[in-house]
Design a protein around this motif. Structure first.
Motif, PDB file in Angstrom:
ATOM      1  N   VAL A  46      57.130  21.861  37.084  1.00 16.54           N
ATOM      2  CA  VAL A  46      55.987  22.589  36.535  1.00 16.54           C
ATOM      3  C   VAL A  46      56.474  23.798  35.761  1.00 16.54           C
ATOM      4  O   VAL A  46      57.356  24.521  36.211  1.00 16.54           O
ATOM      5  N   GLY A  47      55.906  24.037  34.600  1.00 20.59           N
ATOM      6  CA  GLY A  47      56.243  25.218  33.822  1.00 20.59           C
ATOM      7  C   GLY A  47      55.466  26.430  34.284  1.00 20.59           C
ATOM      8  O   GLY A  47      54.660  26.376  35.200  1.00 20.59           O
ATOM      9  N   CYS A  48      55.719  27.527  33.626  1.00 19.60           N
ATOM     10  CA  CYS A  48      55.063  28.790  33.973  1.00 19.60           C
ATOM     11  C   CYS A  48      53.796  28.971  33.150  1.00 19.60           C
ATOM     12  O   CYS A  48      53.703  28.495  32.017  1.00 19.60           O
ATOM     13  N   SER A  49      52.881  29.697  33.723  1.00 21.74           N
ATOM     14  CA  SER A  49      51.700  30.107  32.968  1.00 21.74           C
ATOM     15  C   SER A  49      51.271  31.476  33.459  1.00 21.74           C
ATOM     16  O   SER A  49      51.615  31.892  34.567  1.00 21.74           O
ATOM     17  N   LEU A  50      50.513  32.165  32.637  1.00 22.73           N
ATOM     18  CA  LEU A  50      50.058  33.501  33.012  1.00 22.73           C
ATOM     19  C   LEU A  50      48.930  33.452  34.029  1.00 22.73           C
ATOM     20  O   LEU A  50      48.578  34.482  34.602  1.00 22.73           O
ATOM     21  N   SER A  51      48.377  32.278  34.261  1.00 22.87           N
ATOM     22  CA  SER A  51      47.288  32.158  35.228  1.00 22.87           C
ATOM     23  C   SER A  51      47.768  31.712  36.612  1.00 22.87           C
ATOM     24  O   SER A  51      46.979  31.622  37.538  1.00 22.87           O
ATOM     25  N   MET A  52      49.054  31.464  36.738  1.00 25.84           N
ATOM     26  CA  MET A  52      49.566  31.021  38.033  1.00 25.84           C
ATOM     27  C   MET A  52      49.646  32.190  39.000  1.00 25.84           C
ATOM     28  O   MET A  52      49.524  33.365  38.600  1.00 25.84           O
ATOM     29  N   ASN A  53      49.860  31.894  40.255  1.00 22.27           N
ATOM     30  CA  ASN A  53      49.955  32.930  41.265  1.00 22.27           C
ATOM     31  C   ASN A  53      51.367  33.514  41.296  1.00 22.27           C
ATOM     32  O   ASN A  53      52.339  32.781  41.450  1.00 22.27           O
ATOM     33  N   PHE A  54      51.480  34.804  41.110  1.00 23.22           N
ATOM     34  CA  PHE A  54      52.760  35.502  41.192  1.00 23.22           C
ATOM     35  C   PHE A  54      52.842  36.218  42.540  1.00 23.22           C
ATOM     36  O   PHE A  54      51.944  36.968  42.910  1.00 23.22           O
ATOM     37  N   ASN A  55      53.924  35.972  43.244  1.00 22.11           N
ATOM     38  CA  ASN A  55      54.033  36.472  44.608  1.00 22.11           C
ATOM     39  C   ASN A  55      54.521  37.908  44.699  1.00 22.11           C
ATOM     40  O   ASN A  55      54.213  38.612  45.654  1.00 22.11           O
ATOM     41  N   TYR A  56      55.309  38.318  43.741  1.00 20.58           N
ATOM     42  CA  TYR A  56      55.965  39.623  43.831  1.00 20.58           C
ATOM     43  C   TYR A  56      55.641  40.456  42.596  1.00 20.58           C
ATOM     44  O   TYR A  56      55.674  39.959  41.467  1.00 20.58           O
ATOM     45  N   TRP A  57      55.376  41.740  42.851  1.00 22.92           N
ATOM     46  CA  TRP A  57      54.947  42.636  41.777  1.00 22.92           C
ATOM     47  C   TRP A  57      55.707  43.952  41.843  1.00 22.92           C
ATOM     48  O   TRP A  57      56.047  44.440  42.925  1.00 22.92           O
ATOM     49  N   GLY A  58      55.937  44.522  40.661  1.00 20.93           N
ATOM     50  CA  GLY A  58      56.467  45.868  40.601  1.00 20.93           C
ATOM     51  C   GLY A  58      55.364  46.894  40.718  1.00 20.93           C
ATOM     52  O   GLY A  58      54.180  46.563  40.811  1.00 20.93           O
ATOM     53  N   GLN A  59      55.750  48.160  40.686  1.00 21.48           N
ATOM     54  CA  GLN A  59      54.795  49.257  40.829  1.00 21.48           C
ATOM     55  C   GLN A  59      54.104  49.613  39.515  1.00 21.48           C
ATOM     56  O   GLN A  59      53.078  50.301  39.524  1.00 21.48           O
ATOM     57  N   GLY A  60      54.661  49.174  38.416  1.00 14.91           N
ATOM     58  CA  GLY A  60      54.029  49.428  37.134  1.00 14.91           C
ATOM     59  C   GLY A  60      54.634  50.612  36.406  1.00 14.91           C
ATOM     60  O   GLY A  60      55.194  51.525  37.006  1.00 14.91           O
ATOM     61  N   THR A  61      54.515  50.570  35.086  1.00 16.12           N
ATOM     62  CA  THR A  61      54.941  51.674  34.237  1.00 16.12           C
ATOM     63  C   THR A  61      53.869  51.912  33.182  1.00 16.12           C
ATOM     64  O   THR A  61      53.313  50.966  32.622  1.00 16.12           O
ATOM     65  N   GLN A  62      53.552  53.172  32.940  1.00 13.11           N
ATOM     66  CA  GLN A  62      52.441  53.519  32.061  1.00 13.11           C
ATOM     67  C   GLN A  62      52.882  53.507  30.602  1.00 13.11           C
ATOM     68  O   GLN A  62      53.917  54.073  30.249  1.00 13.11           O
ATOM     69  N   VAL A  63      52.067  52.883  29.780  1.00 15.44           N
ATOM     70  CA  VAL A  63      52.246  52.906  28.329  1.00 15.44           C
ATOM     71  C   VAL A  63      50.988  53.503  27.717  1.00 15.44           C
ATOM     72  O   VAL A  63      49.884  53.030  27.971  1.00 15.44           O
ATOM     73  N   THR A  64      51.171  54.541  26.923  1.00 13.40           N
ATOM     74  CA  THR A  64      50.041  55.204  26.272  1.00 13.40           C
ATOM     75  C   THR A  64      50.278  55.210  24.775  1.00 13.40           C
ATOM     76  O   THR A  64      51.312  55.692  24.305  1.00 13.40           O
ATOM     77  N   VAL A  65      49.337  54.670  24.038  1.00 13.44           N
ATOM     78  CA  VAL A  65      49.427  54.598  22.580  1.00 13.44           C
ATOM     79  C   VAL A  65      48.296  55.445  21.989  1.00 13.44           C
ATOM     80  O   VAL A  65      47.126  55.239  22.306  1.00 13.44           O
ATOM     81  N   SER A  66      48.665  56.382  21.159  1.00 15.40           N
ATOM     82  CA  SER A  66      47.645  57.257  20.586  1.00 15.40           C
ATOM     83  C   SER A  66      47.724  57.305  19.072  1.00 15.40           C
ATOM     84  O   SER A  66      48.702  56.786  18.497  1.00 15.40           O
TER      85      SER A  66
END
Length: 124
Positions: A104-124
């Motif tokens: 099976v290939g990957c898709s953005l709708s599949m279930n991801f088990n592990y996540w990072g804390q995130g990084t903020q991107v601000t565009v002005s």
């Protein structure tokens, strides 16, 4: 213990570029999906791009073109290069990991088990 740590976020002017990185550790599956997601204030989280262990890439239709996902498998680092940024790209960006079935290939709708804390991107 799986860890994903994003870096590279910040503030940038519209039309500019930004590169995000995600260093992962403790994730040892030979077949996997590594993805980038984002969540803007007041909006649901949405997928941006995903790549698998074979280097196959998939992108959310709305971001394809200005965005490139890549990986450094030797050093367990996932990258997201974003160009021609718009204020609508302002969000917290997360990387995520999932084991992939060989057939099976990957898709953005599949279930991801592990996540990072995130990084903020601000565009002005």
């Amino acid at each position: 213990h799986v860890q994903l740590v994003e870096s590279g976020g910040g503030s940038v002017q519209a039309g500019g570029s930004l590169g995000l990185s995600c260093a992962w550790s403790g994730f040892t599956s030979e077949t996997y999906c590594m993805g980038w997601f984002r969540q803007a204030p007041g909006k649901e989280r949405e997928g941006v791009a995903v790549i698998d262990d074979l280097g196959r890439e998939r992108y959310e239709d709305s971001v394809q073109g200005p965005v490139t996902i890549s990986q450094d498998k030797a050093n367990n680092i996932l990258h997201l290069q974003m160009n021609f940024l718009k204020p609508d790209d302002t969000a917290t960006y997360y990387c995520a990991a999932a084991r992939r079935s060989v057939w099976v290939g990957c898709s953005l709708s599949m279930n991801f088990n592990y996540w990072g804390q995130g990084t903020q991107v601000t565009v002005s």
